[in-house]
Design an enzyme around this catalytic site. Sequence first.
Site, short mmCIF file in Angstrom:
data_model
loop_
_atom_site.label_atom_id
_atom_site.label_comp_id
_atom_site.label_asym_id
_atom_site.label_seq_id
_atom_site.Cartn_x
_atom_site.Cartn_y
_atom_site.Cartn_z
N HIS A 470 -2.73 2.96 -4.95
CA HIS A 470 -2.69 2.02 -6.24
C HIS A 470 -3.66 0.94 -6.23
O HIS A 470 -4.62 0.71 -7.12
CB HIS A 470 -1.27 1.69 -6.65
CG HIS A 470 -1.22 0.99 -7.93
ND1 HIS A 470 -0.92 1.47 -9.01
CD2 HIS A 470 -1.31 -0.40 -8.13
CE1 HIS A 470 -0.89 0.52 -10.04
NE2 HIS A 470 -1.08 -0.27 -9.47
N GLU A 471 -3.35 -0.07 -5.41
CA GLU A 471 -4.10 -1.33 -5.16
C GLU A 471 -5.46 -0.99 -5.02
O GLU A 471 -6.37 -1.78 -5.46
CB GLU A 471 -3.67 -2.31 -4.17
CG GLU A 471 -2.07 -2.58 -4.27
CD GLU A 471 -1.94 -3.25 -5.86
OE1 GLU A 471 -3.00 -4.01 -6.34
OE2 GLU A 471 -0.85 -3.24 -6.42
N HIS A 474 -7.59 -0.47 -8.09
CA HIS A 474 -7.92 -1.96 -8.61
C HIS A 474 -9.20 -2.40 -7.89
O HIS A 474 -10.06 -2.97 -8.67
CB HIS A 474 -6.83 -2.84 -8.30
CG HIS A 474 -5.92 -2.93 -9.46
ND1 HIS A 474 -5.70 -2.83 -10.70
CD2 HIS A 474 -4.47 -2.82 -9.23
CE1 HIS A 474 -4.63 -2.79 -11.41
NE2 HIS A 474 -3.86 -2.84 -10.40
N HIS A 477 -12.15 -0.54 -9.16
CA HIS A 477 -12.43 -1.16 -10.42
C HIS A 477 -13.34 -2.38 -10.23
O HIS A 477 -14.48 -2.57 -10.79
CB HIS A 477 -11.38 -1.36 -11.31
CG HIS A 477 -11.54 -1.51 -12.70
ND1 HIS A 477 -10.39 -1.95 -13.52
CD2 HIS A 477 -12.58 -1.47 -13.57
CE1 HIS A 477 -10.95 -2.08 -14.72
NE2 HIS A 477 -12.29 -1.62 -14.88
#
Length: 681
Positions: A470-471, A474, A477
């Site tokens: 998940h992290e 980020h 991105h």
Amino acid sequence: MADTTNPLIAPSPLPYHLPPFADISDEHYEPAFEAGMRAHLEEIRAITSNPDEPTFENTMIPLERAGQILHRVATVFFNKSSSDSNEATNALEEEIAPRLAAHDDAIMLDAALYARVRAVAQTSDALDDESRYLVERYLAEFEHAGANLDDDGKERLRAFNQTLSTLTTRFEKNLLADTNDLAVLVTDVEELDGLSEGEIASLAAAARDRGIDDAYLITLVLPTGHPVLASLTSRTLRHRIMEASRARGRRGGPYDNRELVLEITRLRAQRAHLLGFNSHAEYVTSEQTAKSPEAVSRMLGQLAPPAARNARAEQAALQQIVDEHEDEPFAIEAHDWAFYSERVRQATYDVDTQAMRPYFEAERVLRDGVFFAATKLYGITFTERHDLMAYHPDARVFEVHNEDGTELGLYILDLYTCDSKRGGAWMNPLVSQSTLLGLPPVVVNNLNVPKPPAGSPTLLSFDEVNTFFHEFGHALHGLFAHVTYPKFSGTNVFRDFVEFPSQVNEMWMLWPEVLENYAVHHRTGEPLPADLVAKIQASSAFDEGHSTSEYLAAALLDQAWHRITADDAVGDVESFEADALADVGLDNPAVPTRYSSAYFAHTFSGGYDAGYYSYIWSEVLDADTVDWFEENGGLTRENGDRFRRLLLGVGGSTDPLEAYRAFRGRDAVIEPLLTRRGLEH
């Protein structure tokens, strides 16, 4: 004249403009903040004093170039204060917060600057799309920040902003201190029955780090629940851990956050009223994709009843296990849920997630899982740079290259928990990409994995692996966004969209080609058994009633606190919270809210105020996107290029829902999310 001896003043000479951490000391921060604010205001005055008619070139370009010193020191400082704080940084953060709020107001409430931006907006049709959107966003943000207020209104607004910045900073510091203080000390190893040898060794190391020998320290995590609750056979110890977790910020003494909760929400409501809104929730959502708290309520209200219903059914199954197998049956309580949930999972699906730890060795997860998936999908590669120093000895620096060998940026991983790090997991930039400024991206992932003793492997839980992916979403991105203007860099998107890329990246954790590449036993080298993988997938919706309910309880609690008006008087935190959860049918004592008010860092210090709904709001897009990947061949370079080009690469330079339509060919639909969470009936 600028202080050339302060390493935060001038641009970094290191590769990718990585901050020169070896040269930075605590005493550098405050003078760098002062120099940065002073220089920024001088740059703004140069714009507003320009006698020429406002144009994009003489107003927007210098506005985007302004404040580089301040941005540089702020990113470095707030990264340190969240991941490696000390008494000096804690004191400075509380002292600098209202000054930074006043500084922001000096710019956003500057009538002359607002007038110039408004003038540019009237002639922006001839600009390219990104430049036109830049003007549009600035104008909206000026007006949202109060630029249209009269002088008296602006003065009142400044007072609100400075006070709130102080209170939210104090909330965070109280929470960190109380979390550390409430860590559960165990002196009898027999109480740790159910944990692995590696987990017990990590708890012993945590105790030694605090100077306590022959003991075991269970430090608390940010959510209400704790990973060890699924394994500990001692119901007494499980109860101690849950009670400690729920006591944070609400037991009296210097770290009690309840009065701060009341004051923060009261001031936010009054500020919203000053700005022309009925509530803080209305103020916040007006500048998000949701547009209104009513839209949020409709969406969350659609999910809460089936989630609560499913949680009650799950609770009945847990109760049956207790009634049938315990010599002295008892009613299931919150501290029992994870333990008996694992028993039900094993009985129903023959899945023991704790038995999966030996297959999730952290280094292998990183290189052969997280990095491997990114290489297969996007063609990027990672090389550790031992010659580049991060801000903490445990933080590691990796250089990232595109498939053609061109430089992309730096990725920093800070994996382990420590007393000086706030709870949870997050990503933040140290350098934000911008072609206008010629800056590449440098991003950091922070997790909170217990550090094992020297020489022992770091074995991750199933949830920690999921958090890792998940992290890293980020981080991708932040690395991929390729924009002209700093305002649009990386994850600078609407808050209720920012979780979307990270949630999509979770899908690769269990993607067969990825899983078989990293999930091998750290001692034997044997792969994670195929039948176990099949059982994991079959149980994907297991316990979703509980997990959805605890999340929705927090999201709706956040909304309740921020839908109060300036005329409402709230005098007791516990009563307000109880009533808010009862109103939405999520007041089951066995399923407590993921974050209770006094330790709800997301909403009272973390920037997710009236926005904690963002996770499930973004998950609608995420689930729909996972369907798209599955329909189009999954982990392919073609799919990765499309996702990177149309969504990750645009950063905040276009409306996120327009970017999604360009990628998907239509708006997202909610049905995939309902199916994923078992809420379709």
